[in-house]
Design an enzyme around this catalytic site. Structure first.
Site, mmCIF file in Angstrom:
data_model
loop_
_atom_site.group_PDB
_atom_site.id
_atom_site.type_symbol
_atom_site.label_atom_id
_atom_site.label_comp_id
_atom_site.label_asym_id
_atom_site.label_seq_id
_atom_site.Cartn_x
_atom_site.Cartn_y
_atom_site.Cartn_z
ATOM 1 N N HIS A 1 0.836 -1.207 0.000
ATOM 2 C CA HIS A 1 0.000 0.000 0.000
ATOM 3 C C HIS A 1 0.874 1.262 0.000
ATOM 4 C CE1 HIS A 1 -3.495 2.520 1.386
ATOM 5 N NE2 HIS A 1 -2.485 3.236 1.854
ATOM 6 N N GLU A 2 1.867 1.305 0.885
ATOM 7 C CA GLU A 2 2.709 2.505 0.998
ATOM 8 C C GLU A 2 3.536 2.741 -0.265
ATOM 9 O OE1 GLU A 2 2.297 4.615 3.270
ATOM 10 O OE2 GLU A 2 0.964 3.335 4.418
ATOM 11 N N GLU B 1 -6.178 6.760 -1.505
ATOM 12 C CA GLU B 1 -6.090 5.669 -0.528
ATOM 13 C C GLU B 1 -6.610 4.361 -1.123
ATOM 14 O OE1 GLU B 1 -4.528 5.305 2.123
ATOM 15 O OE2 GLU B 1 -3.914 7.380 2.221
ATOM 16 N N HIS C 1 1.642 4.308 -3.105
ATOM 17 C CA HIS C 1 1.527 5.776 -3.083
ATOM 18 C C HIS C 1 2.699 6.403 -3.841
ATOM 19 C CE1 HIS C 1 -1.925 6.500 -0.547
ATOM 20 N NE2 HIS C 1 -1.427 5.882 0.513
HETATM 21 ZN ZN LIG Z 1 -2.265 5.281 2.253
#
Ligand SMILES: [Zn+2]
Length: 273
Positions: A146-147, A204, A150
């Site tokens: 997830h990170e 997100e 980004h």
């Molecule tokens: Zn995030």
């Protein structure tokens, strides 16, 4: 230095706003070319102005600052260190296919805070406080996927663009030029370390999607991501929800959306094994 140059410097030092404007004007010329690009996995068209190199510089400066501030708390050995390095290495090798220029690196910091982030350009910071929540390698792969998403989807650069902060970012990239505390707060917030300007819900959700596919490509069972997000959902109902959730707002539909992307992630998972 001549008297005139000294006087000119004195004027600039005394007036940081003028210095910012000048630096921004000079660098602005380099930044006029907004490029259109597609996010990995989700193939969404986005517009960013900062180049890969500029994002890397912005992230590297923030990373150096974080390490400086936490010098004594950097974990450099032991099983937690080994786990973070092991999982990050696999996620990074997947992310590298989408962003070959980025230089990936992860640091583990001893902190109770349950959090992790990836700065623009590929520098990752994990706090030990998140490890009880990730529980295992696949849980940690969910967070790191997830990170890292980004970063590969250039979400910070997109936020900088949307908030018309390109010139402020350029000034920081130029290095050492004074900027006002307010501008500093706004840009560091964009870097994801502060929380006054967090990622948008859309970003997100996109990071959840890309991250799920990344962890599957890295050889982690994507069903474990669903289990992790369910744990986070339960934790968010507690008295003190994990800090990770304040930076990564969750909602009732997050788990359902992740479930919806599972078939895509499963086929990536089986294709590699
Ligand atoms: Zn995030």
């Amino acid at each position: 230095m001549s008297g005139t140059a000294k006087a000119a410097l004195g004027v600039l030092v005394g007036r940081p706003l003028i210095a910012i404007a000048l630096a921004a004007a000079v660098i602005g010329i380099m930044l006029l070319h907004t490029h259109r690009q597609k996010t990995p996995v989700t193939h969404r068209v986005e517009h960013v102005t900062l180049s890969d190199a500029q994002q890397m510089q912005l992230g590297a400066q923030e990373y150096a600052k974080t390490l400086r501030q936490n010098g004594a708390r950097i974990v450099a050995s032991g099983p937690q260190f080994a786990e973070v390095q092991r999982v990050a290495k696999r996620i990074e090798s997947v992310a590298r296919r989408d962003k070959p220029n980025f230089v990936w690196k992860v640091s583990l910091i001893r902190k109770k805070e349950a959090n992790a982030f990836c700065l623009p350009g590929g520098k990752i910071v994990v706090y030990t406080g998140i490890l009880p929540l990730t529980e295992n390698d696949a849980g940690l792969a969910t967070v790191l996927g997830h990170e890292v998403a980004h970063a590969t989807a250039e979400h910070v650069a997109e936020r900088i663009e949307r908030n018309r902060l390109t010139e402020v970012a350029a000034t920081i990239i130029a290095g050492g030029v004074a900027f006002t505390p307010e501008q500093f707060i706004r840009v560091t917030a964009l870097l994801g370390v502060g929380s006054s300007l967090p990622f948008s819900r859309k970003q997100e959700s996109e990071a959840d999607h890309i991250g799920l596919v990344y962890m599957a490509r890295a050889g982690y069972d994507p069903h474990q991501a669903l289990a992790f997000w369910k744990r986070m959902q339960r934790a968010s109902r507690g008295k003190e929800p994990p800090e990770f959730l304040s930076d990564h707002p969750s909602d009732a539909h997050r788990v359902e959306r992740v479930r919806g992307w599972l078939p895509e992630a499963e086929s990536e998972y089986t294709a590699r094994t």
